[in-house]
Design a protein around this motif. Structure first.
Motif, mmCIF file in Angstrom:
data_model
loop_
_atom_site.group_PDB
_atom_site.id
_atom_site.type_symbol
_atom_site.label_atom_id
_atom_site.label_comp_id
_atom_site.label_asym_id
_atom_site.label_seq_id
_atom_site.Cartn_x
_atom_site.Cartn_y
_atom_site.Cartn_z
ATOM 1 N N VAL A 19 -8.247 -2.501 -23.946
ATOM 2 C CA VAL A 19 -9.051 -1.493 -23.259
ATOM 3 C C VAL A 19 -8.231 -0.208 -23.194
ATOM 4 O O VAL A 19 -7.204 -0.142 -22.512
ATOM 5 C CB VAL A 19 -9.466 -1.948 -21.849
ATOM 6 N N TRP A 20 -8.677 0.781 -23.952
ATOM 7 C CA TRP A 20 -7.971 2.072 -24.037
ATOM 8 C C TRP A 20 -8.481 2.993 -22.942
ATOM 9 O O TRP A 20 -9.688 3.249 -22.858
ATOM 10 C CB TRP A 20 -8.185 2.701 -25.419
ATOM 11 N N CYS A 21 -7.552 3.474 -22.127
ATOM 12 C CA CYS A 21 -7.920 4.268 -20.955
ATOM 13 C C CYS A 21 -7.300 5.654 -21.022
ATOM 14 O O CYS A 21 -6.100 5.786 -21.286
ATOM 15 C CB CYS A 21 -7.420 3.597 -19.680
ATOM 16 N N GLY B 168 -13.223 -0.098 -25.607
ATOM 17 C CA GLY B 168 -12.471 -1.316 -25.878
ATOM 18 C C GLY B 168 -12.225 -1.430 -27.375
ATOM 19 O O GLY B 168 -12.752 -0.649 -28.171
ATOM 20 N N TYR C 163 -9.601 6.291 -16.680
ATOM 21 C CA TYR C 163 -10.947 5.785 -16.990
ATOM 22 C C TYR C 163 -10.957 5.046 -18.314
ATOM 23 O O TYR C 163 -10.263 5.429 -19.257
ATOM 24 C CB TYR C 163 -11.990 6.910 -16.926
ATOM 25 N N PRO C 164 -11.698 3.938 -18.381
ATOM 26 C CA PRO C 164 -11.771 3.158 -19.625
ATOM 27 C C PRO C 164 -12.649 3.879 -20.642
ATOM 28 O O PRO C 164 -13.837 4.059 -20.401
ATOM 29 C CB PRO C 164 -12.404 1.832 -19.194
ATOM 30 N N TYR D 299 -4.218 -3.328 -14.843
ATOM 31 C CA TYR D 299 -3.378 -2.138 -14.718
ATOM 32 C C TYR D 299 -2.295 -2.393 -13.675
ATOM 33 O O TYR D 299 -2.579 -2.786 -12.550
ATOM 34 C CB TYR D 299 -4.246 -0.961 -14.288
ATOM 35 N N ALA E 104 -13.692 -0.806 -14.581
ATOM 36 C CA ALA E 104 -12.527 -0.152 -13.963
ATOM 37 C C ALA E 104 -12.011 -0.987 -12.788
ATOM 38 O O ALA E 104 -10.794 -1.170 -12.628
ATOM 39 C CB ALA E 104 -12.890 1.256 -13.510
ATOM 40 N N LEU F 219 -8.070 -0.290 -12.279
ATOM 41 C CA LEU F 219 -7.701 1.076 -12.668
ATOM 42 C C LEU F 219 -7.674 1.990 -11.442
ATOM 43 O O LEU F 219 -8.638 2.038 -10.681
ATOM 44 C CB LEU F 219 -8.692 1.632 -13.693
#
Lengths: 260, 260
Positions: free
Chosen positions: A91-93, A173, A169-170, B200, A159, A164
């Motif tokens: 999951v890239w945030c 994915g 914020y995500p 996280y 989130a 998070l």
């Protein structure tokens, strides 16, 4: 190598990296072979080597390997089974929280500008560049990936599930694993629709989109045995007519992004 | 290969592509050797092969080779000489205008949703993924690049100069050419600050940022003969305290993005 575009058909193999880039296809079916954490480390290191605006490195990535968590994320992403079935779901945030912490440490009480549209864009781009580097690194290792915008379907739940904090914020994915399929390469728009020289030429676009409509109709017809052949522009018109993730603006503002 | 991070120091050479990714540095000085349009075609083709959300391909790229135009863009980007000096300056634009045209053609009068925060994000990500693929393709050909966020300094003037229509915005520029410098690799954040497992972990970040502050101070001291050694977190605090491109929100709304 099966070529992506008619334009590419004239291209000879140039080098390993360009061949790899031109051969990208999204993978939605993975073998049972697991990924080692060390592979994820290497892939993320390649991501970190990407360009970043003024070295702010405004992103974080959550590697999800726990079954239950992947299952829940699959449910929240519109029941996409491969989110659960892939060995690792990244999951890239976009993440401005490290910058905010630095400001609070060194300049407490000072007005700060993390809540601007500019910073939302900078963090979003930083995240995308790192993720794309990681995607290419993974593919160079024989892995396959697919981006999952669906994690924004229920973005607040995602989130919260991942813990998070504010200002994170995500964005999307990414399923990652060993491919158990080899989908066809999907043709892209003729390059003349996308690449302009010394200025934007809107007149080129219409004609090229018509050409692409024919290419994509033929492509769909061939793949579906004639069952589907909707032209690209019609699919795009349908897409734009659908309300999609209308909660994004409010969600981002609640998390401290683009508040002014 | 000089390694980017302490973590990477343990990495052996893996493959050509990962070595290339780990060796990225931004290039701001170019030789006089020109680029051929065919090279730009190949590089943009690699960009087009990147993932795109539901195949919407919501970007365009303007390749600027005209001297006068590069000179003007250099001025508008904060007088960055390399924008003028590079043989090709690419302006990567998020572009929802093709989708809007498709909607007007197939469903005239129908309500459409291009003006949402979601669509701004989708178009911005699509653009960044294509650009990063292009950057990697260029580097694999022995070229160097640097991203230019400075084109957002005077974004309305840049958009007008390039003739960008409604629903197209210049996200960043990219200088491209043959490198006439070999800058040191700049260390990135320790991976533990950026990569989280199954959730996280904010507590990891502070300690890792302290570590990085020391790494970056030492790096700057060495490179400047002791003249500079400001820790990263202090640079970031300064950055966040500066108002930066506060016009972005209004500009985007005027062009049809994120209006609701």
């Amino acid at each position: 190598m099966k070529d992506r575009n008619s334009m590419d058909a004239t291209m000879k193999s140039v080098n390993e990296t360009i061949d790899l880039l031109l051969n990208h296809r999204s993978i939605r079916k993975f073998t049972d072979q697991p990924l080692m954490p060390e592979q994820v480390n290497m892939i993320v290191a390649a991501g970190q080597a990407a360009s970043t605006s003024s070295n702010i490195q405004a992103y974080s990535v959550i590697a999800v390997m726990k079954e239950e968590l992947k299952k829940e994320l699959a449910r929240l992403s519109g029941n996409q089974a491969y989110v659960h079935d892939c060995p690792v779901f990244l999951v890239w945030c976009a993440d401005l929280s490290r910058l905010k912490a630095a400001a609070e440490k060194h300049q407490p009480g000072q007005e700060t500008y993390e809540g601007t549209m500019e910073h939302l864009i900078v963090a979003t781009v930083d995240t995308a560049l790192a993720a794309q580097n990681a995607a290419i690194a993974a593919e160079s290792l024989g892995l396959g990936i697919v981006y999952i915008g669906g994690i924004r379907n229920n973005i607040a739940e995602v989130a919260d599930l991942l813990g998070l904090p504010e200002l994170v914020y995500p964005l999307f994915g990414m399923c990652m694993g060993y491919p158990d399929q080899q989908p066809d390469l999907r043709p892209r728009l003729p390059q003349e629709a996308v690449l302009h020289w010394n200025g934007y030429d809107a007149s080129a676009s219409d004609k090229q989109v018509e050409r692409y409509d024919e290419i994509m109709s033929a492509y769909l017809r061939e793949r579906t045995g004639g069952a589907k052949d909707t032209p690209w522009s019609e699919l795009m018109a349908d897409k734009l007519a659908q309300p999609s993730r209308l909660h994004m603006g409010q969600f981002l503002r609640e998390r401290g992004f683009a508040t002014r």
